[in-house]
Design an enzyme around this catalytic site. Structure first.
Site, mmCIF file in Angstrom:
data_model
loop_
_atom_site.group_PDB
_atom_site.id
_atom_site.type_symbol
_atom_site.label_atom_id
_atom_site.label_comp_id
_atom_site.label_asym_id
_atom_site.label_seq_id
_atom_site.Cartn_x
_atom_site.Cartn_y
_atom_site.Cartn_z
ATOM 1 N N CYS A 123 1.366 74.739 141.984
ATOM 2 C CA CYS A 123 -0.014 75.229 141.916
ATOM 3 C C CYS A 123 -0.389 75.976 143.190
ATOM 4 C CB CYS A 123 -0.986 74.082 141.651
ATOM 5 S SG CYS A 123 -0.966 72.762 142.900
ATOM 6 N N ARG A 160 2.917 63.486 143.377
ATOM 7 C CA ARG A 160 3.022 62.530 144.490
ATOM 8 C C ARG A 160 4.475 62.232 144.850
ATOM 9 N NH1 ARG A 160 -1.927 59.978 145.385
ATOM 10 N NH2 ARG A 160 -3.511 60.516 143.835
#
Length: 286
Positions: A123, A160
Site C-alpha cells: 500500500c 504485521r
C-alpha cells in the site's frame, strides 16, 4: 475477459463489491475456503458464482476466467501461482509473495502486460511511487524516503508479520519504479481511536530543478491517482527547502466494504481494479 477473485476475507470482499458494480469489467466468481465466510455470502446475495472449495473449484465452475485477483496470503499465493500457470491464467497478486514483477498501475504496468502475473507490492508503494515517479520525470531524485502511517486497526496479521518485507519492497519500488537513485521506507501503525486515515510523508532530495515544474508534476500525479482512488489527496502544498521537497498525501477509502479509514487497504483493491481496466483496454486495442 472474465475475472475471478481468490480470497473471501475483507480485501477479497472489497474487490467483489468494486468489480460487481463495475460498468465494463466482467466478474465471474470468487473462491474462499470458509463456507461461513461473509464474503461468500455477499457474493451469493449479488448473484456471483462462489465456492468454499478454493481456486481450482472456481476455475472448474467458471472455465472462461482469464484473470485472477489473489487476495489471500503469500504462502497460499505460491500454491495458486502453480495452478494458474498450468492453466495459462493471468494473475494480479495482492499478497507479499512477489513472484511477478512489481507494478504501480499508471506508472509501469504497460511495461509488463506480457507478464504471467504482476505484484502490487505494498500500500505504501501504491500511495507514494506515483509522486516519486512524476517528480523524477522533471528532476533528478538522488534520494527518496517515505513514511506511511496507517491505523493499527486496518493492519491485519499479514501486514504485521511482514513488516520487514513491507519496508524492503516499498523502498525498492521507490528506486525500480519511482526512479529515485536510493530509497528508504518506514511504516507506522497508529493505535489511535477513532482510527486515523492513511497518511504518507514523501521526502525527496532533488537535483537541479524548477519548483513550478516539480509542483506541476506532483499535481498531475495526484489528479491521475484520484481518477481511481477518489480519496487520494494532498494534505498541503508541497514544502520546498533548498534541494529537497516534502509531499504529504492522505488516502481515505471509498467505504465499499472496508471502513473509510482503511485507505491503505482500499488503495490496494483500487489498484487491482485499475490493473484489470488497463489490461482489458490494451487487449481491446491490440
Amino acid at each position: 475477459m472474465q475475472i475471478g477473485i481468490v480470497g473471501s476475507g475483507a480485501i477479497g470482499t472489497d474487490l467483489l463489491v468494486k468489480l460487481a458494480r463495475h460498468e465494463t469489467l466482467d466478474l465471474a466468481g470468487i473462491a474462499g475456503i470458509d463456507p461461513a465466510s461473509p464474503g461468500l455470502a455477499r457474493a451469493r446475495a449479488l448473484g456471483v458464482t462462489s465456492t468454499a472449495d478454493g481456486l481450482a473449484d472456481l476455475l472448474d465452475r467458471e472455465p472462461a476466467i482469464r484473470l485472477i485477483l489473489d487476495a489471500t496470503s503469500a504462502a497460499a499465493h505460491r500454491l495458486h501461482a502453480e495452478v494458474l500457470a498450468e492453466r495459462g491464467i493471468a494473475c494480479v497478486d495482492l499478497t507479499p509473495a512477489g513472484i511477478g514483477p512489481a507494478v504501480v498501475p499508471d506508472v509501469n504496468l504497460t511495461a509488463h502486460l506480457d507478464a504471467r502475473e504482476v505484484n502490487l507490492v505494498t500500500c505504501g508503494a501504491q500511495a507514494t511511487v506515483p509522486i516519486v515517479a512524476a517528480v523524477a520525470e522533471v528532476a533528478a531524485v538522488p534520494y527518496a524516503e517515505i513514511v506511511s502511517t496507517v491505523a493499527s486497526r486496518s493492519a491485519g496479521p499479514g501486514t504485521r508479520s511482514n513488516i520487514d518485507e513491507f519496508t524492503t519492497a516499498t523502498a525498492q519500488s521507490l528506486v525500480d519504479i519511482g526512479g529515485a537513485e536510493r530509497g528508504k521506507a518506514l511504516i507506522v501503525l497508529n493505535p489511535a481511536d477513532p482510527p486515523i486515515t492513511m497518511r504518507n510523508a514523501i521526502h525527496l532530495l532533488l537535483g537541479t530543478h524548477d519548483r513550478d515544474e516539480v509542483t506541476g508534476a506532483i499535481d498531475g500525479a495526484v489528479a491521475r491517482m484520484r481518477r481511481f482512488v477518489p480519496g487520494y489527496r494532498l494534505a498541503a502544498a508541497p514544502a520546498f527547502e533548498e534541494d529537497r521537497v516534502t509531499v504529504v498525501v492522505t488516502v481515505v477509502g471509498a467505504g465499499d466494504h472496508l471502513p473509510p479509514y482503511a485507505g491503505n487497504l482500499d488503495i490496494m483493491t483500487s489498484a487491482a481494479v485499475r490493473v484489470c481496466e488497463i489490461v482489458v483496454r490494451e487487449r481491446q486495442l491490440s
